[in-house]
Structure formats: structure tokens, C-alpha cells
Design a protein around this motif. Structure first.
Motif, short mmCIF file in Angstrom:
data_model
loop_
_atom_site.label_atom_id
_atom_site.label_comp_id
_atom_site.label_asym_id
_atom_site.label_seq_id
_atom_site.Cartn_x
_atom_site.Cartn_y
_atom_site.Cartn_z
N GLU A 99 12.74 -5.22 14.37
CA GLU A 99 11.52 -5.89 13.91
C GLU A 99 11.08 -5.30 12.58
OE1 GLU A 99 6.86 -6.34 15.29
OE2 GLU A 99 8.33 -5.43 16.62
N PRO A 100 10.97 -6.09 11.55
CA PRO A 100 10.62 -5.55 10.24
C PRO A 100 9.14 -5.19 10.17
CG PRO A 100 10.78 -7.94 10.14
CD PRO A 100 11.19 -7.56 11.51
N ALA A 101 8.87 -4.10 9.50
CA ALA A 101 7.48 -3.74 9.24
C ALA A 101 6.99 -4.49 8.02
CB ALA A 101 7.38 -2.23 9.00
N SER A 102 5.79 -5.07 8.12
CA SER A 102 5.21 -5.79 6.98
C SER A 102 4.00 -5.04 6.48
CB SER A 102 4.83 -7.19 7.41
OG SER A 102 3.88 -7.14 8.47
N THR A 103 3.55 -5.35 5.27
CA THR A 103 2.37 -4.69 4.71
C THR A 103 1.21 -5.66 4.67
OG1 THR A 103 3.02 -5.28 2.44
CG2 THR A 103 3.76 -3.15 3.30
N VAL A 104 0.03 -5.11 4.92
CA VAL A 104 -1.21 -5.90 4.89
C VAL A 104 -2.16 -5.23 3.92
CG1 VAL A 104 -3.16 -6.75 6.24
CG2 VAL A 104 -0.89 -6.60 7.30
N ASP A 105 -2.69 -6.01 3.00
CA ASP A 105 -3.64 -5.48 2.02
C ASP A 105 -5.04 -5.40 2.63
OD1 ASP A 105 -1.66 -5.32 0.12
OD2 ASP A 105 -2.13 -7.26 -0.79
N GLY A 155 -1.66 -0.67 12.50
CA GLY A 155 -0.52 -0.14 11.75
C GLY A 155 -0.79 1.26 11.25
N ALA A 178 0.79 -0.62 6.72
CA ALA A 178 2.10 -1.07 7.18
C ALA A 178 1.95 -1.48 8.64
CB ALA A 178 3.14 0.04 7.06
N SER A 179 2.13 -2.77 8.91
CA SER A 179 1.98 -3.26 10.27
C SER A 179 3.37 -3.56 10.84
CB SER A 179 1.10 -4.52 10.29
OG SER A 179 1.74 -5.57 9.58
N GLY A 180 3.41 -4.14 12.05
CA GLY A 180 4.70 -4.43 12.67
C GLY A 180 5.18 -3.23 13.43
#
Length: 499
Positions: A99-105, A155, A178-180
């Protein structure tokens, strides 16, 4: 295992509280000591931390509910759900690493009408910290209110772009999460060694956000405060207690006292602290008021005996029916509304070369807070009952002290009441709250000898002060207004008969 969340001890002689805010909802993962909700009592705000890690199961007492000591607030399902959220997904472990980690601003929220920038007051999290969704990350200060910024997702906080003290624009970028996959276990592998630290020392637990804020305001460090929360967690009351204690004398003082002491340099005994945005705005607006308005103050005094007798006779029935105490502010608000109808100039304002008359009364009520004076507004006070006024003033007062007033709740006032009597003031001249043309100053009720019908009688008297803008309000109108307020308070029946 199900754990019950109950109302903690509220303090001496305090038996009930109101649930002010829930920071978690059913289904949310929570960590041990993470703040679940905030309770408000007549005296203090009490924060309720989670006694264990797990998942919120049920909220029994919703926001606004009145609860007694040890009453059930919520239930928590204990377990590891607070950290590895997808516990039920154990059959598919191979999917987790993929599962890829995504970024949230993390962005600056809307700050309110006409407010375009803010100052970052306090970060409650550091880079590398794991955060839950809606957990408070930082607090911003604008010219008028403090704005809390919650985490938009669970995250790991990977970057802080605007540190404490930075000025940020509305809609600007504050930080990155960094979420996910990184939300459940600190995916940023550089900091695994720091993980055991909280378990080795109880002092590394996260302090209450309101305590961090108050320590910053009081200039205290965590080392100067004794935490009474779980595992030594510092709570808001701990900071208030520490701030109230006299500063300890320096240990070296006795030995460092020579026979001929050398005078200390004044500069070494001074402390320079940057003004908050709120304090800067208060200073600027008060000076603008003096420079712009032709401000004048007229005085009178009122016998508060009739109002005090009514409160004494009906306070229990009033509270039983309406759920709020019958205070002085509803009487003064009603009296001012009555007087403003007769003298509308006091409820008007200047706009360029025009005078704008208000066919409504949005009553500003000045409230002193730890960070400065704010003036929340009771909108359409002229259409409200005594009970509605008391409830609204109590609600706004609690929000003001907690720093949770919205911009809308402090805009649009047409007249203001300021009660310096709560601090013991016997007489003062209040300053106008522009663009308003009038402000009533209440003061301390004091027993004084008065000449009544040729006899000297001791009566509970209060000085009243009306500051007004002489550009709009003539002296006759100002005096008439104050006399009508006096008459309405000395004989409250006049309010019922509109006399």
C-alpha cells in the motif's frame, strides 16, 4: 475488552459539568492519554484523556449534555486498534507493504471575514510524530481569535513549513502529513529508536493542548509545572496552579549578598515579550477610537436593591425552569434595549458623511480572557427573553475564556456593555468599541448611605458610566439614555409596561 470513560473529579464543591466538545467519534482509533473530550464547569475546563489505546465504541453523553461526577461519558474497546487500524485485515498481510503512502497538505483554514493572515502561535506536534485524524496540530492567532488546525488525515507529520512565530496567509501551506501505510506505523524509519522513550519515562507523555497553550502564554516550561494527569500529563489546571505560585528565590541568593550590594542593572531585571496579535489589535483599535471619535463620558448611579430582590425571590424558579442562573446582565441588557429605543442615536454609527441608525440591537458584551479583552455579540438582543439573554451570554463567555469564539460571534455589535465591577472597579470611563457610538460601563455594587425621603438609608449602589461619540450623540441624548437605564433598573416593572 470494553472500558468505560467516566466524568473525573471536578473539584471542590463542583458536582456537575457540561460536555463542551468531543474530539473523537465512534469508530475512531485513540491512543492512551489522547484527549477525548472537554467538560466545562462553573469554574474550570476539564479535559478527559483516554485511559487506554483502542477504538471509540459509543458516546453516551453528547455535546451540550449535563453530567455529574463519575457519570458515564463513553465506552472504549481496548486493543491495538489505535495503532494498526486495519487489524481486521490480518488475512491479507501481503497487501500492507504494497500500500503506497500518500502525502496530505495541512493548509491554513479560512480565518474569517476580512482576515487574510495569522501568526503560528504553537505547534503541538513535532516532525516524526504520529497523528490521528482531527487531532489538533497547531494553533494560529489572528487579530481577533485563535484558530485551531486539526489533522486532515491520520499519519506521520513529515514536514513543518511554518514554525512558531511565522506569519501565514489564508489558504497557505503549514505542514505535510504522510498518510496511508505511514499512518499506522512510523513509516519514516529514521526514528524507530525514539519509540521506546515514552514507555521508559512517564514525563514524555503528550501534555494537554490547552496546557501547552497556557504555558506559552505564561512563559512557563514543562519543567516548572507538576503534571497531575495520567503518567504525569500536564493539564490546564496544573499550569494555572504553577502560574499562581510565587517564583522561588534563587538558591544562591543568601551567599551572593555582599555587605555592600551593587545595584543591579535595570535591563537585567526586565523581560521583553512580543505582543500577541490580539493584544496588538486591542492596542491599535483603542488608540484609533480615541483619535477618531469625539468621546465623552457621562455618569450616574443606580440603586440595585430592586434587581437584587427580584433575583433573590425568583432565582431558584428561574434556574429550575430555564436551566440557567438569573444574573445581572439580562437586566442591564433589557434596560439598555429599552433606553436605545428612546435614544436611537446611541445605537447608531457614522459611515463617511452618513449616520446609520440600527433598527435592531446587537449587544456586545466585553469579556476579559487570559489573552486579552474580547467582545462577543448577542445578536437581536431586543427580541430575546431574560432566559435567552442569560443562556447566550453564558455560552459566549465560556467560548471566550476557552479561546473558541468564531469571527461571526464577534462582529456586527451596535452597542456594548462592559462590567468592570467583576474586578472590583468602583468607577471608570470605558472606551468606545468602534464604529459603535456608545458603551455602558457597569461597576461594583457597594453599600452606601443615601438620603431617601429625608432619612439616611444604606442602599446597594452602583456607578454607571456611558461613553459616547459626541459627533452623533448630543449631551441631552446621552444623559436621557443613562437616566432611562437607571429608572428601568430601579423599577424593573417599567420594562414590562414599556415606560
Amino acid at each position: 475488552m470494553t472500558i468505560e470513560i467516566r466524568v473525573p473529579t471536578l473539584g471542590e464543591s463542583v458536582t456537575e459539568a457540561t460536555v463542551a466538545t468531543w474530539f473523537k467519534k465512534p469508530g475512531d482509533a485513540v491512543a492512551v492519554d489522547e484527549m477525548l473530550c472537554e467538560l466545562e464547569t462553573d469554574k474550570v475546563t476539564v479535559e478527559v484523556p483516554s485511559p487506554a489505546a483502542g477504538v471509540m465504541a459509543e458516546i453516551v453523553a453528547p455535546e451540550g449534555a449535563t453530567v455529574g461526577v463519575d457519570a458515564l461519558l463513553a465506552t472504549l474497546t481496548e486493543g491495538e486498534g489505535a495503532k494498526p487500524a486495519p487489524a481486521a485485515a490480518a488475512p491479507a498481510p501481503a497487501a500492507t507493504p504494497a500500500e503506497p503512502a500518500s502525502t496530505v497538505d495541512v493548509m491554513v483554514p479560512t480565518l474569517g471575514e476580512s482576515v487574510t493572515e495569522a501568526t503560528v502561535a504553537t505547534w503541538f506536534k513535532q516532525v516524526g510524530d504520529t497523528v490521528a485524524q482531527d487531532e489538533m496540530l497547531c494553533e494560529l492567532e489572528t487579530d481577533k481569535v485563535s484558530v485551531e488546525v486539526p489533522a486532515p488525515a491520520a499519519g506521520t507529520l513529515t514536514e513543518i513549513l511554518a514554525p512558531d512565530g511565522a506569519t501565514v496567509q489564508a489558504g497557505g501551506k503549514l505542514a505535510v502529513i504522510a498518510s496511508g501505510a505511514g499512518a499506522t506505523a512510523p513509516a519514516s524509519a529514521p526514528a524507530p529508536a525514539a519509540a521506546p522513550a515514552p514507555t521508559t519515562t512517564g514525563k514524555d507523555v503528550e501534555n494537554a493542548p490547552s496546557a501547552n497553550k497556557l504555558m506559552a502564554e505564561k512563559g512557563l516550561t514543562p519543567d516548572q509545572v507538576t503534571g497531575t494527569g495520567k503518567d504525569g500529563r500536564i493539564m490546564k489546571e496544573d499550569v494555572l496552579n504553577a502560574a499562581a505560585k510565587p517564583a522561588p528565590a534563587p538558591a544562591a541568593a543568601p551567599a551572593a549578598t555582599p555587605r555592600a550590594p551593587v545595584p543591579a542593572d535595570d535591563a537585567s531585571r526586565e523581560e521583553r515579550v512580543k505582543m500577541t496579535r490580539l493584544r496588538q489589535t486591542i492596542a491599535r483599535r483603542l488608540k484609533e477610537s480615541q483619535n477618531t471619535a469625539a468621546m465623552l463620558t457621562t455618569y450616574n448611579e443606580v440603586d440595585m436593591g430592586a434587581v437584587m430582590d427580584i433575583r433573590k425571590e425568583y432565582k431558584e424558579l428561574f434556574q429550575k425552569k430555564h436551566g440557567v442562573k438569573l444574573g445581572f446582565m439580562s437586566f442591564f441588557t433589557k434596560a439598555c434595549v429599552h433606553a436605545l429605543k428612546e435614544v436611537p442615536d446611541v445605537n447608531a454609527e457614522i459611515d463617511g458623511t452618513d449616520v446609520v441608525y440600527k433598527n435592531y440591537v446587537h449587544m456586545g458584551v466585553a469579556v476579559g480572557t487570559p489573552t486579552g479583552l474580547v467582545v462577543p455579540v448577542v445578536r437581536n438582543a431586543d427580541q430575546m427573553s431574560f432566559a435567552e439573554i442569560e443562556k447566550k451570554i453564558a455560552e459566549l463567555g465560556q467560548k471566550a475564556v476557552a479561546g473558541k469564539l468564531s469571527m461571526a460571534e464577534m462582529q456586527g455589535g451596535s452597542f456594548t456593555i462592559s462590567n468592570g465591577g467583576v474586578y472590583g472597579s468602583l468607577m471608570s470611563s470605558p472606551i468606545l468599541n468602534p464604529p459603535q457610538s456608545g458603551i455602558l460601563g457597569m461597576h461594583k455594587i457597594q453599600d452606601r448611605p443615601m438620603a431617601i425621603n429625608g432619612e439616611v438609608v444604606i442602599r446597594p449602589m452602583m456607578y454607571l458610566a456611558l461613553s459616547y461619540d459626541h459627533r452623533v450623540v448630543d449631551g441631552k441624548g446621552a444623559v436621557t439614555f443613562l437616566v432611562r437605564v437607571k429608572e428601568a433598573l430601579e423599577d424593573p416593572r417599567r420594562l414590562l409596561m414599556d415606560l
